[in-house]
Design a protein around this motif. Structure first.
Motif, PDB file in Angstrom:
ATOM      1  N   CYS A  34       0.835  -1.212   0.000  1.00 13.46           N
ATOM      2  CA  CYS A  34       0.000   0.000   0.000  1.00 13.46           C
ATOM      3  C   CYS A  34       0.864   1.254   0.000  1.00 13.46           C
ATOM      4  O   CYS A  34       0.622   2.182  -0.778  1.00 13.46           O
ATOM      5  CB  CYS A  34      -0.938   0.000   1.199  1.00 13.46           C
ATOM      6  N   GLN A  39      -0.932   4.371  -1.051  1.00 16.48           N
ATOM      7  CA  GLN A  39      -2.129   4.097  -0.260  1.00 16.48           C
ATOM      8  C   GLN A  39      -1.753   3.951   1.205  1.00 16.48           C
ATOM      9  O   GLN A  39      -0.583   3.784   1.537  1.00 16.48           O
ATOM     10  CB  GLN A  39      -2.806   2.808  -0.743  1.00 16.48           C
ATOM     11  N   ARG A  82     -16.371   0.900   4.628  1.00 16.95           N
ATOM     12  CA  ARG A  82     -15.284   1.741   4.092  1.00 16.95           C
ATOM     13  C   ARG A  82     -13.993   0.937   3.988  1.00 16.95           C
ATOM     14  O   ARG A  82     -13.271   1.038   2.990  1.00 16.95           O
ATOM     15  CB  ARG A  82     -15.086   2.983   4.966  1.00 16.95           C
ATOM     16  N   ASP A  85     -14.382  -1.477   1.064  1.00 12.45           N
ATOM     17  CA  ASP A  85     -14.253  -0.763  -0.217  1.00 12.45           C
ATOM     18  C   ASP A  85     -12.786  -0.528  -0.558  1.00 12.45           C
ATOM     19  O   ASP A  85     -12.354  -0.749  -1.694  1.00 12.45           O
ATOM     20  CB  ASP A  85     -15.005   0.572  -0.182  1.00 12.45           C
ATOM     21  N   PHE A  86     -12.019  -0.073   0.416  1.00 13.82           N
ATOM     22  CA  PHE A  86     -10.593   0.161   0.196  1.00 13.82           C
ATOM     23  C   PHE A  86      -9.883  -1.141  -0.171  1.00 13.82           C
ATOM     24  O   PHE A  86      -9.109  -1.189  -1.129  1.00 13.82           O
ATOM     25  CB  PHE A  86      -9.944   0.767   1.447  1.00 13.82           C
ATOM     26  N   LEU A  88     -11.089  -3.851  -1.438  1.00 15.03           N
ATOM     27  CA  LEU A  88     -11.508  -4.304  -2.775  1.00 15.03           C
ATOM     28  C   LEU A  88     -10.814  -3.491  -3.863  1.00 15.03           C
ATOM     29  O   LEU A  88     -10.311  -4.052  -4.843  1.00 15.03           O
ATOM     30  CB  LEU A  88     -13.029  -4.181  -2.928  1.00 15.03           C
ATOM     31  N   GLU A  89     -10.804  -2.171  -3.698  1.00 14.21           N
ATOM     32  CA  GLU A  89     -10.196  -1.290  -4.700  1.00 14.21           C
ATOM     33  C   GLU A  89      -8.709  -1.562  -4.871  1.00 14.21           C
ATOM     34  O   GLU A  89      -8.178  -1.422  -5.976  1.00 14.21           O
ATOM     35  CB  GLU A  89     -10.414   0.174  -4.320  1.00 14.21           C
ATOM     36  N   THR A  90      -8.033  -1.933  -3.803  1.00 14.77           N
ATOM     37  CA  THR A  90      -6.598  -2.199  -3.887  1.00 14.77           C
ATOM     38  C   THR A  90      -6.305  -3.626  -4.295  1.00 14.77           C
ATOM     39  O   THR A  90      -5.146  -3.970  -4.520  1.00 14.77           O
ATOM     40  CB  THR A  90      -5.900  -1.905  -2.542  1.00 14.77           C
ATOM     41  N   VAL A 122      -7.815  -5.184 -13.923  1.00 12.58           N
ATOM     42  CA  VAL A 122      -7.715  -5.695 -12.559  1.00 12.58           C
ATOM     43  C   VAL A 122      -7.436  -7.194 -12.605  1.00 12.58           C
ATOM     44  O   VAL A 122      -7.568  -7.833 -13.639  1.00 12.58           O
ATOM     45  CB  VAL A 122      -9.011  -5.450 -11.741  1.00 12.58           C
ATOM     46  N   SER A 161     -13.325  -6.349 -15.445  1.00 12.26           N
ATOM     47  CA  SER A 161     -13.015  -7.342 -14.423  1.00 12.26           C
ATOM     48  C   SER A 161     -13.822  -8.598 -14.716  1.00 12.26           C
ATOM     49  O   SER A 161     -14.787  -8.557 -15.479  1.00 12.26           O
ATOM     50  CB  SER A 161     -13.339  -6.827 -13.022  1.00 12.26           C
TER      51      SER A 161
END
Length: 185
Positions: A34, A39, A82, A85-86, A88-90, A122, A161
């Protein structure tokens, strides 16, 4: 004093999760990844990821919330969502739609085998979901991904994806079923 809770997550007397060594290693690698990608793996995100990685079965959001409340009494659903979500996005976790649950993924951290992320944007995955024990196993068969990519592009579709979920029985549950059948015969 350290004890096990019902999910086999190690909990210390101070209510700070103590994860098994392999999970701690993955968490440390995720934190480095990250940071290298601009991140931040906050403590809450780290704990949610640790809870997911510690579970042998996919984890639902409200199960994660209940476990997180052991260390964050005021944790609310948005806190978990939250973090999810983070993650998953990463690419540190996957959502298994069929189960509305989450599993860990180290592909982003470990990817060094030359997969072409530019083709999909992805990481793509296939899951084998056992209807007997509830466990999910991730596969990454490039041949499946190539066929899907070519089929999508043939009809003018640009995929971003792809996740395939296959439900059935794992080898352990198949053996249990066969043993139960032979006992009844």
């Amino acid at each position: 004093m350290v004890s096990l809770d019902s999910s086999s997550t190690l909990i210390s007397s101070s209510e700070v999760p103590v994860f098994p060594a392999p999970v701690l290693d993955r968490l440390d690698r995720a934190e480095i990844w990250c940071r290298e990608h601009g991140q931040r793996l906050t403590e809450t995100r780290r704990q949610v990821l640790g809870l997911i990685l510690s579970d042998v079965k996919p984890s639902g959001a409200y199960d994660l919330l209940a476990k997180l409340r052991a260390t964050h009494a005021n944790a609310a659903p948005p806190t978990v969502y939250r973090a999810l979500d983070f993650l998953l996005e990463t690419g540190l976790i996957h959502r298994i739609e069929r189960l509305s649950a989450f599993v860990g993924c180290t592909h982003a951290i470990d990817c060094g085998h030359g997969c072409d992320h530019a083709q999909w944007g992805v990481h793509r995955a296939q899951f084998l979901i056992c209807r007997g024990c509830g466990k999910a196993r991730e596969l990454e068969q490039d041949s499946v991904a190539v066929v899907l990519l070519e089929a999508a592009r043939a009809v003018g579709f640009q995929p971003e994806s792809a996740t395939i979920e296959i439900e059935g029985l794992c080898a352990v549950c198949q053996r249990k079923d066969k043993a139960a059948d032979s006992d009844q015969a």
